[in-house]
Design an enzyme around this catalytic site. Structure first.
Site, mmCIF file in Angstrom:
data_model
loop_
_atom_site.group_PDB
_atom_site.id
_atom_site.type_symbol
_atom_site.label_atom_id
_atom_site.label_comp_id
_atom_site.label_asym_id
_atom_site.label_seq_id
_atom_site.Cartn_x
_atom_site.Cartn_y
_atom_site.Cartn_z
ATOM 1 N N GLN A 188 0.866 -1.185 0.000
ATOM 2 C CA GLN A 188 0.000 0.000 0.000
ATOM 3 C C GLN A 188 0.895 1.225 0.000
ATOM 4 O O GLN A 188 1.809 1.316 0.815
ATOM 5 C CB GLN A 188 -0.839 -0.049 1.283
ATOM 6 C CG GLN A 188 -1.154 1.266 1.943
ATOM 7 C CD GLN A 188 -2.296 1.984 1.251
ATOM 8 O OE1 GLN A 188 -3.157 1.322 0.690
ATOM 9 N NE2 GLN A 188 -2.290 3.286 1.279
ATOM 10 N N ARG A 211 1.359 5.717 -0.669
ATOM 11 C CA ARG A 211 1.063 7.088 -1.108
ATOM 12 C C ARG A 211 2.383 7.858 -1.079
ATOM 13 O O ARG A 211 2.409 9.049 -0.837
ATOM 14 C CB ARG A 211 0.050 7.742 -0.156
ATOM 15 C CG ARG A 211 -1.311 7.078 -0.180
ATOM 16 C CD ARG A 211 -2.231 7.650 0.872
ATOM 17 N NE ARG A 211 -2.508 9.058 0.645
ATOM 18 C CZ ARG A 211 -1.983 10.065 1.332
ATOM 19 N NH1 ARG A 211 -1.154 9.850 2.303
ATOM 20 N NH2 ARG A 211 -2.300 11.300 1.068
ATOM 21 N N ASN A 212 3.474 7.129 -1.314
ATOM 22 C CA ASN A 212 4.800 7.688 -1.102
ATOM 23 C C ASN A 212 5.742 7.415 -2.263
ATOM 24 O O ASN A 212 5.622 6.389 -2.930
ATOM 25 C CB ASN A 212 5.411 7.033 0.140
ATOM 26 C CG ASN A 212 5.706 8.042 1.214
ATOM 27 O OD1 ASN A 212 6.228 9.119 0.928
ATOM 28 N ND2 ASN A 212 5.369 7.696 2.436
ATOM 29 N N ARG A 243 5.212 0.102 10.065
ATOM 30 C CA ARG A 243 4.834 0.835 11.272
ATOM 31 C C ARG A 243 3.861 1.953 10.912
ATOM 32 O O ARG A 243 3.898 2.502 9.815
ATOM 33 C CB ARG A 243 6.073 1.369 11.988
ATOM 34 C CG ARG A 243 6.875 2.374 11.194
ATOM 35 C CD ARG A 243 8.283 2.469 11.724
ATOM 36 N NE ARG A 243 8.285 2.950 13.099
ATOM 37 C CZ ARG A 243 8.342 4.237 13.441
ATOM 38 N NH1 ARG A 243 8.414 5.172 12.521
ATOM 39 N NH2 ARG A 243 8.343 4.589 14.704
ATOM 40 N N ASP A 244 2.973 2.293 11.828
ATOM 41 C CA ASP A 244 2.024 3.395 11.645
ATOM 42 C C ASP A 244 1.200 3.268 10.369
ATOM 43 O O ASP A 244 0.924 4.260 9.704
ATOM 44 C CB ASP A 244 2.755 4.750 11.630
ATOM 45 C CG ASP A 244 3.394 5.071 12.969
ATOM 46 O OD1 ASP A 244 2.729 4.849 13.999
ATOM 47 O OD2 ASP A 244 4.565 5.515 12.979
ATOM 48 N N HIS A 245 0.828 2.053 10.022
ATOM 49 C CA HIS A 245 0.115 1.863 8.759
ATOM 50 C C HIS A 245 -1.192 2.671 8.745
ATOM 51 O O HIS A 245 -2.031 2.542 9.628
ATOM 52 C CB HIS A 245 -0.200 0.377 8.537
ATOM 53 C CG HIS A 245 -0.814 0.108 7.191
ATOM 54 N ND1 HIS A 245 -0.066 -0.217 6.087
ATOM 55 C CD2 HIS A 245 -2.098 0.155 6.775
ATOM 56 C CE1 HIS A 245 -0.875 -0.364 5.048
ATOM 57 N NE2 HIS A 245 -2.108 -0.153 5.433
ATOM 58 N N ALA A 246 -1.330 3.495 7.705
ATOM 59 C CA ALA A 246 -2.562 4.277 7.476
ATOM 60 C C ALA A 246 -2.969 5.129 8.673
ATOM 61 O O ALA A 246 -4.138 5.469 8.829
ATOM 62 C CB ALA A 246 -3.714 3.366 7.066
#
Ligand SMILES: [Zn+2]
Lengths: 101, 426
Positions: free
Chosen positions: B194, B196-197, B306-309
């Site tokens: 996944q 957005r980067n 880590r810190d997914h979504a």
């Protein structure tokens, strides 16, 4: 000593070679995977002048007390002057403003 | 048929009318102009990205999703998919249960909606249940807050196909098309990434590490230099609303493709695709949603870093990892690949894994902020933190698509070429 305010400039391998030639390599601090940073120092007066001249720039008062968000071209120019003067002191910013006139 | 089973054990079906049928069907229907989010969700519903959903949720499903994280039939589902409309528009247009309405986007018909239910729902309650907060600093809360006061539940059928503009067109696959692609490539295991980067090497190793996990116990087929792997990474870029300061969509997409073209991934183990989705930043619940979405795309594994979504400090670093342990066994077909952190270690002199490297004092963590400031200054990063091909593509995209910037500016948001258009019904 008067307080100074840094402008952070990224140093990749190519720029690091130039720093070495200018005897400034020791000034570079390793940040991430060989990407280093040098900090060109501004006096309070220079800081204000920069913020006035480049309204998009911000002074990070909260954490790093550094001048951020300067346009890329400005930073490129400051870097070139630092190499030319073999300095990262306030003389670099003086020279930078002279070059704008 | 077996090749097209999606979430909840339901077959992935496309709900699209032929142009001839569509023209007849929409004649004399009341039309409603829809927002970008609803248009993207109509596309998702029409092509089966949201299987088993066939349309926007009714009140019972919304309530069940909010309270039990499942649809009324017990299928796991973490985020309400709702069609919002103002009560005023409903009144003015005389929309009532039993009607079919045509949904237009940028003036052209995209879908029809069968009005099965008209209802209201407390938006604060929805935000609290899904996002765990009603704090308006949370972008998901603001998104729910912007919704109109009334909802329509009912089936959605596309009457028109969205046309994706370059460079997006060649990366858009419907779930059925994607599954055919996987089959063509001989992929049996597919691990979803996944994003957005723009990828730095920390992301690259996240993908590579997850590939190892997915591939680990696969049989060895073939000999020597001709080992058939059968395991692939699917990079699935999320296309949705943008804010100033985000990477521009074109740079994200083409930078991932640059890892492929630069041979950092072999042709037979990596592909890049896009899916339309408006991130809710729901942290752990969004992680489950992503797992469902990629199940429908045909993936067998899904990596979670880590810190997914997540966003801000609303969720713990590994909340999105832990939530999978709370699901009833067998409720998801896809396997989560839970990844800690990849970092650069100057002692190891490489990008390495936090679960392995013991140089905790020396290690240098990847930070989105640091990488962004390097890119902003246009200083080519060392190849150990960002591949030169990736950096070059990002800079090219800045010129070609970003009005000089690889990050969204007001100008980009105003003047960018849209990702897709809904053409007139021809
Ligand atoms: Zn180490």
């Amino acid at each position: 000593m008067l307080e100074t305010y840094p402008i952070n400039i990224w140093i990749n391998e190519e720029r690091f070679e130039k720093l070495k030639a200018a005897n400034l390599a020791d000034m570079a601090v390793d940040r991430l995977g060989g990407m280093k940073v040098i900090q060109v120092q501004c006096t309070e007066e220079q800081k204000d002048k920069i913020l006035k001249h480049f309204p998009m720039a911000k002074f990070d008062t909260a954490t790093t007390k550094s001048i951020e968000l300067l346009p890329r071209e400005v930073k490129d120019k400051i870097f070139d002057i630092a190499i030319k003067l073999k300095s990262i002191g306030p003389d670099v910013i003086d020279e930078f403003f002279k070059s704008l006139d | 048929m077996m090749d097209f089973i999606g979430h909840g054990g339901k077959e992935i079906k496309e709900r699209i009318l032929s142009p001839g049928e569509a023209k007849k069907k929409i004649k004399n229907l009341v039309s409603v102009e829809i927002s970008g989010r609803i248009a993207r969700e109509c596309i998702d519903l029409g092509y089966g990205f949201f299987t088993p959903l066939e349309g926007f949720m009714g009140k019972a499903d919304v309530d069940s999703v909010c309270k039990k994280m499942s649809l009324t039939d017990g299928t796991i589902w973490p985020i309400p998919i709702v069609f919002d409309i103002s009560s005023q528009e409903i009144k003015e247009k005389g929309i009532k249960v039993g009607d079919t309405i045509v949904l237009t986007h940028t003036g052209n018909p995209l879908a029809i909606l069968e009005v099965e239910e008209i209802f209201s729902y407390d938006k604060d309650e929805m935000a609290q249940a899904v996002l765990g907060t009603t704090d308006t600093k949370h972008p998901g809360v603001r998104m729910i807050g912007r919704m109109q006061d009334t909802f329509i539940g009912g089936k959605v059928t596309l009457v028109n196909k969205p046309q994706f503009n370059p460079p997006f067109d060649r990366f858009f696959y419907t779930p059925r098309q994607l599954r055919k692609e996987f089959k063509k490539r001989g992929w049996v295991r597919i691990v979803a990434h996944q994003t957005r980067n723009v990828p730095h090497t920390g992301h690259e190793w996240l993908m590579k590490g997850a590939w190892f996990c997915a591939h680990g116990d696969a049989p060895v087929i073939g000999n020597k230099d001709e080992i058939k792997l059968g395991t692939g990474v699917l990079v699935n870029c999320i296309i949705g609303p943008k804010r100033t300061g985000d990477y521009i969509d074109e740079a994200i997409l083409l930078a991932h493709q640059a890892l492929h073209d630069g041979r950092y991934f072999r042709d037979d183990v990596h592909m890049v695709s896009i899916t339309c989705w408006d991130m809710r930043y729901a942290g752990p619940k969004e992680a489950i949603f992503h797992a469902i979405l990629r199940t429908n795309l045909g993936c067998t594994h899904h990596m979670f870093g880590r810190d997914h979504a997540g966003v801000g400090d609303y969720y713990g670093t590994y909340d999105a990892h832990r939530i999978f342990d709370q699901l009833p066994p067998g409720s998801l077909k896809i396997k989560p690949v839970r990844v800690l952190e990849w970092w650069y270690c100057p002692v190891c002199a490489e990008v390495t894994y936090s679960g392995l490297c013991g140089h905790t004092k020396e290690r240098q963590k990847f930070s989105g902020t640091l990488i962004r400031s390097i890119i902003k200054d246009g200083v080519k990063p060392t190849r150990v933190i960002m591949r030169p091909e990736v950096f070059d593509v990002v800079m090219e995209c800045a010129e070609k698509y970003g009005f000089g910037s690889p990050f969204c500016t007001e100008e980009y948001l105003l003047k960018r070429n849209p990702v897709f258009v809904v053409p007139p019904l021809g």
